[in-house]
Write a protein that holds these residues in place. Sequence first.
Motif, short mmCIF file in Angstrom:
data_model
loop_
_atom_site.label_atom_id
_atom_site.label_comp_id
_atom_site.label_asym_id
_atom_site.label_seq_id
_atom_site.Cartn_x
_atom_site.Cartn_y
_atom_site.Cartn_z
N GLY A 73 -45.12 -92.92 28.13
CA GLY A 73 -45.37 -92.34 26.81
C GLY A 73 -46.85 -92.20 26.51
O GLY A 73 -47.29 -91.20 25.93
N LEU A 74 -47.63 -93.19 26.91
CA LEU A 74 -49.08 -93.11 26.72
C LEU A 74 -49.65 -91.98 27.56
O LEU A 74 -50.48 -91.20 27.08
N SER A 75 -49.18 -91.86 28.78
CA SER A 75 -49.62 -90.77 29.65
C SER A 75 -49.33 -89.42 29.01
O SER A 75 -50.20 -88.54 28.95
N ALA A 76 -48.12 -89.26 28.50
CA ALA A 76 -47.74 -88.00 27.84
C ALA A 76 -48.58 -87.75 26.59
O ALA A 76 -48.99 -86.61 26.33
N ASP A 77 -48.85 -88.78 25.82
CA ASP A 77 -49.66 -88.63 24.61
C ASP A 77 -51.08 -88.19 24.96
O ASP A 77 -51.63 -87.28 24.33
N LEU A 78 -51.66 -88.81 25.96
CA LEU A 78 -53.02 -88.42 26.37
C LEU A 78 -53.04 -86.99 26.90
O LEU A 78 -53.95 -86.22 26.60
N ASP A 79 -52.01 -86.62 27.68
CA ASP A 79 -51.93 -85.26 28.21
C ASP A 79 -51.81 -84.25 27.06
O ASP A 79 -52.46 -83.20 27.07
N ALA A 80 -50.99 -84.57 26.07
CA ALA A 80 -50.81 -83.67 24.92
C ALA A 80 -52.11 -83.51 24.14
O ALA A 80 -52.46 -82.41 23.71
N ARG A 81 -52.83 -84.61 23.97
CA ARG A 81 -54.11 -84.52 23.26
C ARG A 81 -55.10 -83.67 24.05
O ARG A 81 -55.87 -82.89 23.47
N ALA A 82 -55.09 -83.82 25.37
CA ALA A 82 -56.00 -83.01 26.20
C ALA A 82 -55.61 -81.53 26.12
O ALA A 82 -56.48 -80.66 25.98
N LEU A 83 -54.32 -81.23 26.19
CA LEU A 83 -53.87 -79.84 26.10
C LEU A 83 -54.12 -79.26 24.72
O LEU A 83 -54.28 -78.05 24.56
N GLY A 84 -54.15 -80.12 23.71
CA GLY A 84 -54.42 -79.69 22.34
C GLY A 84 -55.88 -79.40 22.08
O GLY A 84 -56.26 -79.11 20.95
N GLY A 85 -56.70 -79.50 23.10
CA GLY A 85 -58.10 -79.17 22.95
C GLY A 85 -59.01 -80.35 22.70
O GLY A 85 -60.21 -80.19 22.50
N THR A 86 -58.44 -81.55 22.71
CA THR A 86 -59.28 -82.73 22.52
C THR A 86 -60.04 -83.00 23.81
O THR A 86 -59.46 -83.37 24.81
N GLY A 87 -61.33 -82.79 23.77
CA GLY A 87 -62.15 -83.03 24.96
C GLY A 87 -62.62 -84.46 25.07
O GLY A 87 -63.08 -84.89 26.11
#
Length: 146
Positions: A73-87
């Motif tokens: 879940g943490l992996s997915a959350d970090l991936d989603a934040r990265a895809l959302g443009g969070t650099g």
Amino acid sequence: MRLHLITVGTPKLAYARMGWDEYTTRLKRYHKVQLSHVAGKTPEAESAAIRKAAGKAPLILLDPRGTQFTSEGLSADLDARALGGTGELAFAVGGPDGHTDELRAAAAALWSLGRLTLPHDLAMVVLAEALYRASTISAGEPYHRG
């Protein structure tokens, strides 16, 4: 992604210094990692130092009121934040009295390491290891064994 790990103080115990160094070094294989150790004599001063260190990065506070994740879940959350443009993401481990209500209200998210109270040094190591584990999951590497 750039991960900024902010802690109040540095690990004091030998096992924690070794763990912190080990996992932050491993984490650098997957992300640009910045480490900041701040100080403050009061929770308000600590919170101000954390906010200043985080700059404009979304701030994720380690806090018992936060969301608990599995490693996947943490992996997915970090991936989603990265895809959302969070650099960049800033993660903060507070001092012994925790974070102030004002800092919690300003945070992008609260993340709980679990319902147990962990010693400050150990929380730092768990943060670094959990981020490393999540990164290996995202990369499809074998470190995580379920």
